[in-house]
Design a protein around this motif. Structure first.
Motif, mmCIF file in Angstrom:
data_model
loop_
_atom_site.group_PDB
_atom_site.id
_atom_site.type_symbol
_atom_site.label_atom_id
_atom_site.label_comp_id
_atom_site.label_asym_id
_atom_site.label_seq_id
_atom_site.Cartn_x
_atom_site.Cartn_y
_atom_site.Cartn_z
ATOM 1 N N ARG A 106 0.845 -1.221 0.000
ATOM 2 C CA ARG A 106 0.000 0.000 0.000
ATOM 3 C C ARG A 106 0.873 1.261 0.000
ATOM 4 O O ARG A 106 0.651 2.204 -0.752
ATOM 5 C CB ARG A 106 -0.917 -0.042 1.217
ATOM 6 N N VAL B 51 0.003 9.975 -1.630
ATOM 7 C CA VAL B 51 -1.121 10.794 -2.105
ATOM 8 C C VAL B 51 -2.199 10.735 -1.039
ATOM 9 O O VAL B 51 -2.697 9.651 -0.713
ATOM 10 C CB VAL B 51 -1.669 10.273 -3.458
ATOM 11 N N ASN C 135 -5.767 12.116 -0.401
ATOM 12 C CA ASN C 135 -6.944 12.793 -0.958
ATOM 13 C C ASN C 135 -8.143 12.695 -0.018
ATOM 14 O O ASN C 135 -8.938 13.618 0.072
ATOM 15 C CB ASN C 135 -7.288 12.160 -2.314
ATOM 16 N N THR C 136 -8.273 11.574 0.688
ATOM 17 C CA THR C 136 -9.487 11.336 1.484
ATOM 18 C C THR C 136 -9.596 12.365 2.615
ATOM 19 O O THR C 136 -8.597 12.716 3.241
ATOM 20 C CB THR C 136 -9.456 9.910 2.060
ATOM 21 N N LEU D 170 -7.314 9.010 6.749
ATOM 22 C CA LEU D 170 -6.933 7.754 6.074
ATOM 23 C C LEU D 170 -5.702 7.965 5.200
ATOM 24 O O LEU D 170 -5.644 7.492 4.060
ATOM 25 C CB LEU D 170 -8.103 7.205 5.247
ATOM 26 N N SER E 93 -2.117 7.128 4.441
ATOM 27 C CA SER E 93 -1.089 6.113 4.722
ATOM 28 C C SER E 93 0.281 6.770 4.858
ATOM 29 O O SER E 93 0.656 7.600 4.027
ATOM 30 C CB SER E 93 -1.035 5.075 3.600
ATOM 31 N N ARG F 142 -11.209 -2.884 0.946
ATOM 32 C CA ARG F 142 -12.208 -1.793 0.971
ATOM 33 C C ARG F 142 -11.640 -0.581 0.260
ATOM 34 O O ARG F 142 -10.751 0.088 0.782
ATOM 35 C CB ARG F 142 -12.568 -1.421 2.428
ATOM 36 N N ALA G 219 -15.959 3.624 -3.553
ATOM 37 C CA ALA G 219 -17.051 3.578 -4.534
ATOM 38 C C ALA G 219 -17.062 2.344 -5.437
ATOM 39 O O ALA G 219 -17.088 2.471 -6.671
ATOM 40 C CB ALA G 219 -17.021 4.847 -5.375
ATOM 41 N N PRO G 220 -17.076 1.135 -4.876
ATOM 42 C CA PRO G 220 -17.111 -0.053 -5.743
ATOM 43 C C PRO G 220 -18.395 -0.142 -6.569
ATOM 44 O O PRO G 220 -18.347 -0.580 -7.730
ATOM 45 C CB PRO G 220 -16.997 -1.225 -4.756
ATOM 46 N N ASP G 221 -19.528 0.293 -5.998
ATOM 47 C CA ASP G 221 -20.790 0.211 -6.772
ATOM 48 C C ASP G 221 -20.689 1.075 -8.020
ATOM 49 O O ASP G 221 -21.099 0.675 -9.121
ATOM 50 C CB ASP G 221 -21.984 0.697 -5.932
#
Ligand SMILES: Cc1cc2nc3c(=O)[nH]c(=O)nc-3n(C[C@H](O)[C@H](O)[C@H](O)COP(=O)(O)OP(=O)(O)OC[C@H]3O[C@@H](n4cnc5c(N)ncnc54)[C@H](O)[C@@H]3O)c2cc1C
Length: 374
Positions: free
Chosen positions: A88, A124, A126-127, A150, A152, A345, A348-350
């Motif tokens: 990651r 990066v 962004n969240t 979130l 890392s 996880r 936006a997987p949907d």
């Protein structure tokens, strides 16, 4: 890493496998809250992998170039197989270099290259929560206000690429010096991926000069780079999935249960899922660079979900096959299961699925030719 392009690629993959083996040995020790794989990052620096994504003219190995997509997929999956948190972190480093090289000025690319060569891990971030980071005009630059979540490598990455809102509402990329930003890992009490140090970072009170703004308004979300880049996290996931299979197989062999027909059937099913993840991952590494940006994004959207599905299937099959031992510390399957379930996880997987489906509904090409490259 000098030599022919094939030699350079081979050297990157071999180096990644070496660091991954080291990371796998230290994985249990790093499975604690607030931990970070500092020694493994140093090893990535020593073997040239932190600078490898840079172009050769900036001292790198062109690893992030389309021509090396297969090698980068092998590097990411090797690292993920050794340690998903390390994979990651390295993926974030590659993403940051990719964005700076694509949208930054030559001076910004040069600065990022020097940092990577000097062993700085990039990231990066962004969240964000409800507020995010705002840029308030100040003299010849900006004062930063707000936090990322979130993130890392929080507290360990000095020069992250973050997204922040200008007073106009435009989303900009900034690479501030985060040495004095307030990192807080207290909220990162996750089931897995503990060693990724994915905490909150408050930038309030820091300053960024105009030279630290990368690209223009909303370049961060520009396609196909934004969505097609997801192939890289899928590659790290795939590495973890394959490692889980290997651990389960070793367990079954050691306990003399591999020949049992039920176990053999599950092992075969798990192997199909692992190979499915591998095929989609390496397909996506290529498709991400298709000239047709929409087609590239759709393929990667489907790939990340296929790899996610394969990961969930392998987790279930391994848990059924190994049984309660898979849930007992310090069995490595226990830790890897938590890391994989957590890292699967992704945002936006949907939407990824339905947007890929909409693209296909609009397309007039037969599906068999949709992603064909002569
Ligand atoms: C180990 C780890 C490290 C990370 N490191 C970083 C980092 O360094 N930098 C960074 O920027 N981020 C990082 N992230 C955050 C990451 O990019 C995602 O933001 C995060 O994983 C999203 O997970 P989620 O399940 O909450 O996603 P969500 O997108 O909230 O998805 C959850 C569910 O809600 C659905 N959904 C999504 N949007 C909507 C909507 N509008 N309406 C209805 N349903 C919706 C989804 O389809 C899904 O079913 C990290 C995450 C992990 C797990």
């Amino acid at each position: 890493m000098a030599g022919s392009i094939q030699d350079v690629r081979r050297a990157c993959v071999d180096a990644a496998r070496g660091v991954a083996a080291q990371a796998a040995r230290c994985g249990a020790a790093l499975d604690t809250d607030d931990s970070f794989p500092a020694r493994e990052i140093e090893a990535l620096s020593r073997c040239g992998l932190l600078r490898a994504p840079l172009p050769a003219r900036l001292g790198g190995s062109d690893l992030a170039e389309p021509l090396c997509a297969n090698a980068l997929a092998l590097v990411l999956s090797a690292l993920g197989g050794g340690s998903l948190p390390l994979g990651r972190l390295y993926e974030g480093h590659v993403n940051a270099l990719t964005l700076i090289l694509r949208y930054g000025t030559p001076a910004q690319a040069g600065a990022a290259a020097i940092r990577a060569q000097e062993g700085e891990l990039l990231a990066v971030w962004n969240t964000e929560g409800a507020q995010g980071v705002r840029l308030e005009p100040h003299r010849d630059g900006f004062r930063l206000e707000g936090a990322k979540i979130l993130a890392s490598g929080a507290g360990f990455v000095r020069y992250p690429l973050i997204t922040a809102r200008a007073p106009s509402g435009a989303l900009l990329m900034v690479v501030p010096d985060a040495a004095t930003a307030k990192a807080d890992l207290a909220g990162w009490r996750a089931q897995g991926m503990r060693a990724s140090a994915s905490g909150a970072v408050d930038f309030s009170g820091l300053f960024a000069s105009a030279e630290e703004i990368v690209g223009g308004p909303d370049d961060y979300h520009r396609q196909p780079l934004f969505s097609a880049g997801a192939w890289r996290f899928a590659a790290v996931h795939y590495g973890g999935i394959a490692a889980l299979f290997d651990l389960a197989r070793a367990h079954l062999v050691k306990t003399a249960r591999a020949d049992d027909p039920h176990q053999a059937a599950r092992l075969g099913q798990a192997a199909i899922a692992v190979e499915t993840a591998r095929l989609w991952t390496f397909g996506a590494a290529q498709a991400a660079h298709l000239e047709d940006a929409e087609a590239a994004v759709a393929y990667v959207d489907l790939a990340r979900l296929a790899v996610e599905r394969a990961g969930l299937d392998v987790l279930e099959l391994v848990h059924r096959s190994v049984g309660l031992s898979a849930f007992m510390r310090p069995h490595p399957i226990e830790r890897l299961s938590r890391d994989l379930a957590t890292y699967l996880r992704q945002p936006a997987p949907d939407r990824a699925l339905t947007e890929a489906a909409r693209f296909l509904a609009r397309s007039e090409r037969p599906i068999g030719e949709q992603w064909e490259r002569p």
